[in-house]
Design a protein around this motif. Structure first.
Motif, short mmCIF file in Angstrom:
data_model
loop_
_atom_site.label_atom_id
_atom_site.label_comp_id
_atom_site.label_asym_id
_atom_site.label_seq_id
_atom_site.Cartn_x
_atom_site.Cartn_y
_atom_site.Cartn_z
N VAL A 91 6.53 -1.09 -5.26
CA VAL A 91 6.21 -0.89 -3.84
C VAL A 91 7.53 -0.52 -3.16
O VAL A 91 8.46 -1.32 -3.11
N PHE A 92 7.63 0.72 -2.69
CA PHE A 92 8.89 1.22 -2.15
C PHE A 92 8.66 1.70 -0.72
O PHE A 92 8.16 2.79 -0.49
N GLY A 93 9.00 0.83 0.24
CA GLY A 93 8.79 1.16 1.64
C GLY A 93 10.04 1.76 2.26
O GLY A 93 11.15 1.54 1.78
N GLY A 94 9.83 2.53 3.33
CA GLY A 94 10.99 3.10 4.02
C GLY A 94 10.57 3.94 5.21
O GLY A 94 9.38 4.12 5.48
N THR A 95 11.59 4.43 5.90
CA THR A 95 11.33 5.32 7.03
C THR A 95 11.06 6.73 6.49
O THR A 95 10.26 7.47 7.05
N PHE A 96 11.79 7.11 5.43
CA PHE A 96 11.64 8.42 4.79
C PHE A 96 11.72 9.53 5.85
O PHE A 96 10.80 10.35 6.01
N ASP A 97 12.85 9.56 6.54
CA ASP A 97 13.02 10.43 7.73
C ASP A 97 14.24 11.34 7.55
O ASP A 97 15.19 11.21 8.31
N PRO A 98 14.24 12.25 6.54
CA PRO A 98 13.17 12.59 5.60
C PRO A 98 13.36 11.89 4.25
O PRO A 98 14.43 11.33 3.99
N ILE A 99 12.31 11.94 3.40
CA ILE A 99 12.44 11.50 2.01
C ILE A 99 13.44 12.42 1.33
O ILE A 99 13.46 13.63 1.58
N HIS A 100 14.33 11.86 0.49
CA HIS A 100 15.37 12.68 -0.16
C HIS A 100 15.49 12.34 -1.64
O HIS A 100 14.81 11.42 -2.12
N VAL A 101 16.37 13.04 -2.34
CA VAL A 101 16.49 12.86 -3.80
C VAL A 101 16.98 11.45 -4.15
O VAL A 101 16.67 10.93 -5.22
N GLY A 102 17.73 10.82 -3.21
CA GLY A 102 18.18 9.44 -3.44
C GLY A 102 17.00 8.49 -3.56
O GLY A 102 16.96 7.62 -4.42
N HIS A 103 16.00 8.66 -2.69
CA HIS A 103 14.80 7.81 -2.73
C HIS A 103 14.10 7.94 -4.08
O HIS A 103 13.73 6.95 -4.71
N VAL A 104 13.90 9.18 -4.51
CA VAL A 104 13.18 9.39 -5.77
C VAL A 104 14.01 8.86 -6.94
O VAL A 104 13.48 8.26 -7.88
N GLY A 105 15.34 9.01 -6.85
CA GLY A 105 16.22 8.48 -7.89
C GLY A 105 16.16 6.96 -7.98
O GLY A 105 16.15 6.39 -9.07
N VAL A 106 16.08 6.30 -6.84
CA VAL A 106 15.95 4.84 -6.78
C VAL A 106 14.66 4.40 -7.46
O VAL A 106 14.63 3.51 -8.31
N ALA A 107 13.56 5.07 -7.08
CA ALA A 107 12.25 4.71 -7.64
C ALA A 107 12.23 4.95 -9.15
O ALA A 107 11.74 4.12 -9.92
N GLU A 108 12.81 6.06 -9.57
CA GLU A 108 12.82 6.38 -11.00
C GLU A 108 13.64 5.37 -11.79
O GLU A 108 13.24 4.95 -12.88
N ALA A 109 14.75 4.95 -11.22
CA ALA A 109 15.60 3.95 -11.90
C ALA A 109 14.85 2.63 -12.04
O ALA A 109 14.88 1.99 -13.10
N ALA A 110 14.15 2.22 -10.98
CA ALA A 110 13.37 0.97 -11.03
C ALA A 110 12.24 1.09 -12.05
O ALA A 110 11.96 0.16 -12.80
N ARG A 111 11.63 2.26 -12.08
CA ARG A 111 10.51 2.48 -13.01
C ARG A 111 10.96 2.28 -14.46
O ARG A 111 10.28 1.64 -15.25
N HIS A 112 12.13 2.83 -14.79
CA HIS A 112 12.61 2.69 -16.17
C HIS A 112 13.08 1.28 -16.47
O HIS A 112 12.85 0.76 -17.55
N ALA A 113 13.76 0.66 -15.51
CA ALA A 113 14.38 -0.64 -15.77
C ALA A 113 13.35 -1.75 -15.92
O ALA A 113 13.51 -2.65 -16.74
N VAL A 114 12.26 -1.72 -15.10
CA VAL A 114 11.36 -2.90 -15.09
C VAL A 114 10.57 -3.07 -16.39
O VAL A 114 10.64 -4.18 -16.97
N PRO A 115 9.83 -2.14 -16.97
CA PRO A 115 9.40 -0.83 -16.48
C PRO A 115 8.11 -0.95 -15.66
O PRO A 115 7.39 -1.93 -15.78
#
Ligand code: ATP
Length: 206
Positions: free
Chosen positions: A16-40
């Protein structure tokens, strides 16, 4: 195939990744991808907030534009979805409410993982009902340049128990991007191509 199901196997671990996303950027997607792999994680919900909490200034782009940009950014990611729970709920978005609403949608069997950047870690005691958060989801903190790690927090701090993921450590922020657009500077590599195109077409952040 139902939400969160792949090849007939029910997905159980949801980010669950909440935010303002004003705008959504590559950092946001990189954060989510890192969490996806680490947890997984099986699936990650990007949850744009109509009214973010703990912010002194209102978002620049409307919630409709921010939702549209998140939709474009996750469109080609099989592991990501847009969630509207914080876009449609009146009032400021608190993570306890986000988690409660998603729990209702996903059912009791789902394991929820709340993802946030390390800059949000120190403010965790100021979130609504911070003590409840750890019982509602596992906290996953992804590193951000210049920010502390959970192990560096003082004893008793609610963020100390968060799982830490190093992540891509991208030096990108929504504020910097919107200021660059306003002053006519390039944002090469900071935005998903379709998001950059959307901003251009709708003349956002000018
Ligand atoms: P701002 O420019 O206001 O700091 P932001 O880029 O942090 O905006 P938000 O939508 O407020 O964007 O962030 C949503 C979440 O993403 C927060 O938990 C934030 O910590 C995290 N985040 C955003 N950018 C990064 C990054 N480059 N590295 C790690 N975490 C990030």
């Amino acid at each position: 195939m139902g939400l969160g199901q792949r090849e007939g196997v029910p997905a159980r671990r949801f980010g669950v990744f909440g935010g303002t996303f004003d705008p959504i950027h590559v950092g946001h997607v990189g954060v989510a991808e890192a969490a996806r792999h680490a947890v997984p994680l099986d699936l990650i919900f990007f949850v744009p907030a109509a009214r973010p909490r703990l912010r002194s200034t209102a978002p620049v782009a409307s919630i409709d534009h921010r939702v549209a940009m998140v939709r474009l950014a996750v469109h080609d990611l099989a592991w990501a979805r847009l969630s509207m729970v914080d876009a449609v709920r009146p009032g400021p978005a608190y993570s306890v409410d986000t988690l409660r609403d998603l729990r209702l949608e996903l059912g009791e069997a789902a394991d929820l993982y709340l993802i946030f950047g390390a800059d949000s870690l120190t403010s965790l005691p100021e979130w609504k009902n911070p003590g409840e958060l750890a019982g509602m989801a596992r906290l996953v903190c992804v590193g951000r340049p210049g920010s502390v790690r959970p192990s560096e927090l003082p004893p008793g701090h609610p963020g100390r128990g968060a799982m830490y993921v190093e992540g891509p450590m991208a030096e990108v922020s929504a504020t910097v991007i919107s200021k660059r657009i306003k002053s006519g500077k390039p944002t090469t590599g900071m935005l998903h191509r379709s998001v950059a195109r959307y901003i251009e077409q709708n003349r956002l952040y000018r």
